[in-house]
Enzyme design. Structure first.
Site, short mmCIF file in Angstrom:
data_model
loop_
_atom_site.label_atom_id
_atom_site.label_comp_id
_atom_site.label_asym_id
_atom_site.label_seq_id
_atom_site.Cartn_x
_atom_site.Cartn_y
_atom_site.Cartn_z
CD GLU A 161 38.00 34.94 47.56
OE1 GLU A 161 36.93 35.22 48.15
OE2 GLU A 161 38.56 35.71 46.76
CE LYS A 197 44.24 33.70 45.35
NZ LYS A 197 42.89 34.21 45.65
CD GLU A 233 42.93 40.14 50.20
OE1 GLU A 233 42.76 39.09 49.54
OE2 GLU A 233 42.72 41.28 49.73
CG ASP A 256 38.74 36.67 42.02
OD1 ASP A 256 39.61 37.23 42.72
OD2 ASP A 256 37.77 36.04 42.49
CB SER A 257 42.45 41.36 41.91
OG SER A 257 43.58 40.73 41.36
CG ASP A 286 41.85 33.90 42.33
OD1 ASP A 286 42.27 33.09 43.19
OD2 ASP A 286 41.87 35.13 42.50
O1 KIV Z 1 42.57 38.17 43.21
C1 KIV Z 1 43.66 38.47 43.73
O2 KIV Z 1 44.47 39.23 43.18
C2 KIV Z 1 43.97 37.90 45.03
C3 KIV Z 1 45.17 38.42 45.77
C4 KIV Z 1 44.90 39.77 46.30
C5 KIV Z 1 45.61 37.49 46.82
O3 KIV Z 1 43.29 37.04 45.48
#
Ligand code: KIV
Length: 280
Positions: free
Chosen positions: A114, A112, A180, A44-45, A83
């Site tokens: 958090e 993924k 992280e 989600d970056s 994510d």
């Molecule tokens: O969203 C993302 O790119 C991430 C990575 C930095 C691990 O969670």
């Protein structure tokens, strides 16, 4: 055949380091896949590096689905992990609904999310339902308004909590955990205690794998390089120079040339003009 979470587990067992990179579209997925990147994270970056938000918080599930689909289409071999965005997994039902979209609709092979102890029951239920889940602890960007952007786990209390988080995720069935912005000694300790691999970003040299954000790795920002990142190329400069050449050539009339154009029978063009003239 795509890489599976079983292959990822074997990599840890063999002591083979695991590279992971973020990808957000078809072209970058294709490049990464052909370069042999085994794990592609549609993080989600993307809210920050692709959509221009100041954090990952505004990213929606629709946006994730849109980008994950493109990455899945662009890759053949890599394991694609998507994510779950902020507040889409506050309880098991919500997490199942979000996961259905990421896996069934978008085509990712894993999700993924958090958090540690607090999300372990959700992870356990998803795993029970057949979903490969990657955990993510330490600096968790979706909590940026609560924790800021800083290294996590420097105090004894925080470090103990992070070890508990990692163990809870492993016990819940996560196949790997992103660490992280953790101090390297803490990341080493967690990695040593787990059977599943840790994938570090700003967490030192002893993690089982590493993840980097596409734009950081390739120098797609013209100025900013986060401390945890290493630039393997300076593509912002390369692209900027290419675009400046294009602009200059279009302005000068030196692009396009006959080489970039197609021809037609002049008689056909004359006939078309004659036809238009007769139609009045
Ligand atoms: O969203 C993302 O790119 C991430 C990575 C930095 C691990 O969670």
């Amino acid at each position: 055949m795509r890489i599976t979470i079983l292959d990822v587990q074997k990599m840890k067992a063999r002591g083979e380091r695991i590279p992971m990179v973020t990808a957000y579209d078809y072209t970058s997925a294709q490049i990464a896949d052909r370069a042999g990147v085994p794990l592609l994270l549609v993080g989600d970056s993307l809210g920050m590096v692709v959509l221009g938000h100041s954090s990952t918080v505004p990213v929606t599930l629709d946006e994730m689905v849109h980008h994950i689909r493109a990455v899945v289409r662009g890759s053949e071999r890599a394991l694609v992990i998507g994510d779950l965005p902020f507040l889409t997994y506050t309880n098991v039902d919500e997490a199942i609904a979000a996961t259905r979209r990421v896996i069934q609709e978008a085509g990712a092979q894993a999700v993924k999310l958090e958090g540690g102890v607090a999300v372990a029951p959700i992870v356990a239920r998803l795993v029970e339902l057949g979903v490969p889940v990657m955990g993510h602890i330490g600096f968790t960007p979706q909590s940026v308004h609560q924790i800021g952007t800083r290294v996590q786990g420097r105090s004894a209390e925080q470090a103990a909590r992070l070890i508990e988080d990692a163990l809870a995720l492993e016990a819940a069935g996560a196949f790997a955990i992103v660490l992280e912005l953790l101090p390297a000694p803490l990341a080493r300790e967690i990695t040593g205690r787990l059977r599943i691999p840790t994938i570090g970003i700003g967490a030192g040299v002893d993690c089982d794998g590493q993840v980097q954000v596409w734009h950081d790795l390739l120098g797609l920002y013209s100025d900013f390089v986060p401390r945890h990142a290493k630039r393997y190329a300076s593509l912002a400069e390369t692209i900027g120079a290419a675009l400046a050449s294009y602009v200059a050539e279009v302005r000068a009339g030196s692009f396009p040339t006959a080489e970039h154009s197609s021809t037609m029978d002049e008689a056909a063009l004359r006939a078309a003009l004659e036809q238009l003239r007769r139609q009045g």
